[in-house]
Design an enzyme around this catalytic site. Structure first.
Site, short mmCIF file in Angstrom:
data_model
loop_
_atom_site.label_atom_id
_atom_site.label_comp_id
_atom_site.label_asym_id
_atom_site.label_seq_id
_atom_site.Cartn_x
_atom_site.Cartn_y
_atom_site.Cartn_z
N CYS A 212 0.19 5.04 6.91
CA CYS A 212 -0.44 4.85 8.22
C CYS A 212 0.57 4.20 9.18
O CYS A 212 1.03 3.07 8.92
CB CYS A 212 -1.69 3.99 8.08
N CYS B 277 -19.30 -7.00 3.89
CA CYS B 277 -18.63 -5.75 4.27
C CYS B 277 -17.35 -5.67 3.45
O CYS B 277 -16.74 -6.71 3.15
CB CYS B 277 -18.32 -5.75 5.76
N ARG C 103 -17.72 -3.14 17.97
CA ARG C 103 -16.89 -4.34 17.79
C ARG C 103 -15.58 -4.23 18.54
O ARG C 103 -14.80 -3.29 18.32
CB ARG C 103 -16.65 -4.61 16.30
N CYS D 104 -16.13 -9.79 5.96
CA CYS D 104 -15.54 -8.49 5.61
C CYS D 104 -14.27 -8.69 4.78
O CYS D 104 -13.33 -9.37 5.21
CB CYS D 104 -15.22 -7.72 6.88
N CYS E 273 0.41 0.45 10.30
CA CYS E 273 -0.04 -0.60 9.39
C CYS E 273 1.08 -1.45 8.77
O CYS E 273 1.97 -0.92 8.09
CB CYS E 273 -0.88 0.01 8.28
N CYS F 90 -19.55 1.29 8.58
CA CYS F 90 -18.75 0.67 9.63
C CYS F 90 -17.54 1.58 9.83
O CYS F 90 -16.72 1.70 8.91
CB CYS F 90 -18.32 -0.74 9.20
N CYS G 275 0.83 -1.21 0.00
CA CYS G 275 0.00 0.00 0.00
C CYS G 275 0.87 1.26 0.00
O CYS G 275 1.89 1.35 0.68
CB CYS G 275 -0.92 -0.01 1.22
#
Ligand code: SAM
Ligand code: DTB
Ligand code: SF4
Length: 338
Positions: free
Chosen positions: A77, A148, A280, A117, A80, A208, A73
């Protein structure tokens, strides 16, 4: 009897610190911070009261995650493992095909999950990626699972295509309070995230949206994150609260542990401020221990990621989770009770 300060006892809801705008409660950061500052028994009682008004407190939703496109990616972040710029040992992969996803979804369903998801390590998907993911959504939806996806920022029309394919929820997290966000991510801003959430909402896909706790933020900044979530209008149907999973090679790998009770408190204020949302208890359960997880359920968490892997990191295995619920006299949310 113990007398608390006036600011403390008047919170529920903190009338002086919330406003009603067009039928929606608007939460101030002060009001949420005041809730976080309550003695734990008081906070837990308030969270439990709200929880029981809206849900069966013995039921937990099981959502299974699958990383359909891992690593490589372009974003930065700080938490991550899938960011290409950090050396975390994650190899970038291509988007999975429908037959692989079908098998994983069937396994998840057989194990008891009701929501599936699909996560992709994209900054934002291209038009052709959306077409391929729409195919995956159709495949999973045909099994009778809730669907999701979390694919990064969406452009105009993307959410609509996914909705037409049968997408029930789109996950896109605010991650932190606005005034802490720049310490964690520099390659896209808070407004980009809010724009994607607005596109999801206007396409008729349920939202979400949650964040991460334990990245070095202050208690007030945890209140700031929850205020942003609760003030979305309407607030998200599903709110994942992640405890930072520290991954070697990421900038947050050596972040000191947060007191687990701060995590429990964050769950409790999410429950109080977003009474009908599925809250969650998300990443970080493997490191948390059964006692803290049980406290999270008592604080109003009613959903978990179920299956031995999150996207790239570990999660308790299904047997351990079934056993934990059994020991607590709790049960998974049945498919017909969704
Ligand atoms: N690339 C997409 C995006 O960023 O929206 C989707 C996948 S991304 C991995 C989804 C969410 O996982 C992030 O927003 C973050 O909240 C959470 N996450 C990622 N790494 C994490 C970690 N190490 N610990 C806790 N949560 C994490
Ligand atoms: C969310 O809030 N947490 C999930 C899901 N949404 C996509 C992801 C957690 C990822 C934890 C780190 C990993 O396994 O790579
Ligand atoms: Fe990329 Fe999402 Fe990871 Fe950020 S959280 S680096 S956008 S995969």
């Amino acid at each position: 009897m113990k007398i608390y300060s006036e600011q403390t006892i008047t919170v529920h809801p903190p009338r002086k610190q919330t406003e009603l705008i067009a039928g929606h409660i608007r939460w101030s950061v002060d009001a949420i911070e005041a809730l976080l500052n309550l003695p734990l028994p008081e906070l837990m009682h308030r969270a439990q009261t709200v929880h029981r008004e809206n849900f069966d407190p013995t039921c937990i939703e099981f959502a299974t995650l699958l990383s359909v496109k891992t690593g490589g990616c372009a974003e930065d972040c700080g938490y991550c493992p899938q960011a290409a710029r950090y050396d975390t040992g994650i190899e970038a992969s291509r988007l999975m095909d429908a037959s692989e996803v079908l098998q994983a979804a069937q396994r998840a369903q057989a194990a008891g999950a009701t929501r599936f998801c699909m996560g992709a390590a994209w900054r934002s998907p291209k038009d052709r990626d959306i077409e391929k993911v729409a195919e995956l959504v159709r495949t999973v939806k045909a099994l009778g699972l809730e669907t999701c996806a979390t694919l990064g920022m969406l452009e105009d029309g993307h959410a609509q295509t996914l909705q037409s394919a049968g997408l029930d929820y789109y996950n896109h997290n605010l991650d932190s309070a606005p005034d802490f966000y720049g310490d964690i991510i520099t390659t896209r801003d808070y407004q980009d995230r809010l724009d994607t959430l607005a596109r999801v909402r206007s396409a008729g896909v349920k939202v979400c949206c949650g964040g991460i706790v334990g990245m070095g933020e202050t208690r007030r900044q945890r209140a700031g994150l929850v205020a942003e979530l609760a003030n979305l209008s309407p607030y998200p149907e599903s709110v994942p609260i992640n405890n930072l999973v520290k991954v070697e090679g990421t900038p947050l790998a050596n972040q000191p542990d947060l007191d687990p009770f701060e995590f429990v408190r964050t769950i409790a204020v999410a429950r109080i401020t977003m009474p009908t949302a599925k809250v969650r208890l998300s990443a970080g359960r493997q490191q948390m221990g059964d006692g803290v997880q049980a406290l999270c359920f008592l604080a109003g968490a009613n959903s978990i990621f179920y299956g031995d892997k999150l996207l790239t990191t570990g999660n308790p295995d299904t047997e351990a989770d079934m056993n934990l619920l059994k020991r607590l006299g709790m049960q998974r949310l049945a498919p017909d009770a969704r």
